[in-house]
Motif scaffolding. Structure first.
Motif, PDB file in Angstrom:
ATOM      1  N   LEU A  49      37.589 -68.408  16.048  1.00  0.00           N
ATOM      2  CA  LEU A  49      38.200 -68.074  15.138  1.00  0.00           C
ATOM      3  C   LEU A  49      38.065 -66.291  15.848  1.00  0.00           C
ATOM      4  O   LEU A  49      38.652 -65.552  16.068  1.00  0.00           O
ATOM      5  CB  LEU A  49      37.894 -67.299  13.687  1.00  0.00           C
ATOM      6  N   PHE A  50      36.452 -66.186  16.323  1.00  0.00           N
ATOM      7  CA  PHE A  50      35.999 -65.177  16.725  1.00  0.00           C
ATOM      8  C   PHE A  50      36.572 -64.446  17.963  1.00  0.00           C
ATOM      9  O   PHE A  50      36.955 -63.934  17.899  1.00  0.00           O
ATOM     10  CB  PHE A  50      34.471 -65.426  17.014  1.00  0.00           C
ATOM     11  N   THR A  62      36.634 -59.263   8.135  1.00  0.00           N
ATOM     12  CA  THR A  62      35.113 -58.779   8.343  1.00  0.00           C
ATOM     13  C   THR A  62      35.137 -59.376   9.855  1.00  0.00           C
ATOM     14  O   THR A  62      34.189 -58.642  10.193  1.00  0.00           O
ATOM     15  CB  THR A  62      34.705 -59.653   7.655  1.00  0.00           C
ATOM     16  N   ILE A  63      35.504 -60.529  10.309  1.00  0.00           N
ATOM     17  CA  ILE A  63      35.080 -60.878  11.743  1.00  0.00           C
ATOM     18  C   ILE A  63      36.295 -59.200  13.086  1.00  0.00           C
ATOM     19  O   ILE A  63      35.104 -58.616  13.407  1.00  0.00           O
ATOM     20  CB  ILE A  63      35.591 -62.081  12.092  1.00  0.00           C
ATOM     21  N   ASN A  64      37.177 -59.259  11.975  1.00  0.00           N
ATOM     22  CA  ASN A  64      37.115 -57.387  13.542  1.00  0.00           C
ATOM     23  C   ASN A  64      36.487 -56.335  13.568  1.00  0.00           C
ATOM     24  O   ASN A  64      35.729 -55.656  14.417  1.00  0.00           O
ATOM     25  CB  ASN A  64      38.850 -57.427  12.674  1.00  0.00           C
ATOM     26  N   ILE A  65      35.840 -55.470  12.623  1.00  0.00           N
ATOM     27  CA  ILE A  65      34.514 -55.065  12.337  1.00  0.00           C
ATOM     28  C   ILE A  65      33.643 -55.730  12.859  1.00  0.00           C
ATOM     29  O   ILE A  65      32.803 -54.825  13.318  1.00  0.00           O
ATOM     30  CB  ILE A  65      34.096 -54.898  10.473  1.00  0.00           C
ATOM     31  N   VAL A  77      28.136 -61.839  12.158  1.00  0.00           N
ATOM     32  CA  VAL A  77      28.257 -62.290  10.499  1.00  0.00           C
ATOM     33  C   VAL A  77      28.622 -63.678  10.250  1.00  0.00           C
ATOM     34  O   VAL A  77      28.842 -64.603  11.319  1.00  0.00           O
ATOM     35  CB  VAL A  77      29.335 -61.871  10.436  1.00  0.00           C
ATOM     36  N   LYS A  78      28.034 -64.103   9.448  1.00  0.00           N
ATOM     37  CA  LYS A  78      29.233 -65.399   9.090  1.00  0.00           C
ATOM     38  C   LYS A  78      28.752 -65.597   7.277  1.00  0.00           C
ATOM     39  O   LYS A  78      28.227 -65.159   6.686  1.00  0.00           O
ATOM     40  CB  LYS A  78      27.597 -67.086   9.201  1.00  0.00           C
ATOM     41  N   THR A  97      27.708 -60.251   2.531  1.00  0.00           N
ATOM     42  CA  THR A  97      27.535 -60.347   1.752  1.00  0.00           C
ATOM     43  C   THR A  97      29.209 -61.096   1.245  1.00  0.00           C
ATOM     44  O   THR A  97      29.498 -61.485   0.253  1.00  0.00           O
ATOM     45  CB  THR A  97      27.043 -59.091   0.524  1.00  0.00           C
ATOM     46  N   VAL A  98      30.179 -59.910   1.610  1.00  0.00           N
ATOM     47  CA  VAL A  98      31.604 -59.935   1.582  1.00  0.00           C
ATOM     48  C   VAL A  98      32.042 -61.340   1.946  1.00  0.00           C
ATOM     49  O   VAL A  98      32.903 -61.967   1.464  1.00  0.00           O
ATOM     50  CB  VAL A  98      32.216 -59.132   2.434  1.00  0.00           C
ATOM     51  N   LEU A  99      31.551 -61.769   3.268  1.00  0.00           N
ATOM     52  CA  LEU A  99      32.057 -63.213   3.549  1.00  0.00           C
ATOM     53  C   LEU A  99      31.554 -64.070   2.498  1.00  0.00           C
ATOM     54  O   LEU A  99      32.270 -64.930   2.316  1.00  0.00           O
ATOM     55  CB  LEU A  99      31.520 -63.712   5.084  1.00  0.00           C
TER      56      LEU A  99
END
Length: 176
Positions: free
Chosen positions: A7-8, A70-73, A81-82, A137-139
């Motif tokens: 996805l990344f 989130t990945i876009n940021i 991020v994970k 934390t969002v993820l």
């Protein structure tokens, strides 16, 4: 179609394809994340009353969008991020929904502070490390909320990514 294994990688490629004429700013991606979190919160009422299969499918799509944003940021800022789920038996579903909104708000506030510094404006500051922690934390909250409803968020995110690419005639896809 061009398929990417992660996805990344697919998100990085799609940003180039989608935003070739006008690259998106960090603020744009932050606002996009806030909007997607708002759509998740809108589903809370439906889930609290009389949910149906469409409600859960919509929740999977919107949580997938939260992950994509989130990945876009992370891509825009060069951070890692994970996502993973935490055991949540002691946490109410409503707390998870509210927590997602709060977590996104924290991340957006950090983005504001980073951009304030970049613009040379006075005010409080934040670091990329603080943003990385907030996005993680969002993820975690998104994956935990998805787990509460037996949603495979990894699969849902990949499906939503490809659905959006198809909808807008983009060639970038992620492998299932």
């Amino acid at each position: 179609m061009i398929f990417y294994p992660t996805l990344f990688e697919a998100s990085s490629a799609r940003q180039v394809e989608w935003c070739a004429a006008a690259p998106m700013s960090l603020s744009y991606f932050s606002n996009e994340l806030g909007g997607e979190a708002g759509e998740v919160l809108e589903l809370w009422e439906e889930i609290s009353s009389v949910p149906d299969e469409d409600t859960y499918a919509n929740l999977a799509d919107e949580l997938g969008d939260v992950v994509i944003c989130t990945i876009n940021i992370a891509i825009k800022t060069g951070i890692t991020v994970k996502g993973y789920a935490l055991p949540s038996e002691d946490v109410s579903t409503s707390t998870l929904f509210i927590g997602l909104g709060a977590d996104v708000g924290v991340a957006q506030n950090i983005v504001k502070k980073l951009e304030r510094e970049q613009l040379g404006l006075v005010g409080s500051r934040a670091t990329p490390n603080e943003l990385m922690q907030a996005l993680n934390t969002v993820l975690v909250t998104a994956y935990t909320l998805a787990g509460r409803f037996d949603i495979d968020l990894e699969a849902a995110t990949r499906a939503k990514f490809n659905k959006t690419s198809s909808k807008y005639g983009l060639q970038t896809m992620v492998l299932h």
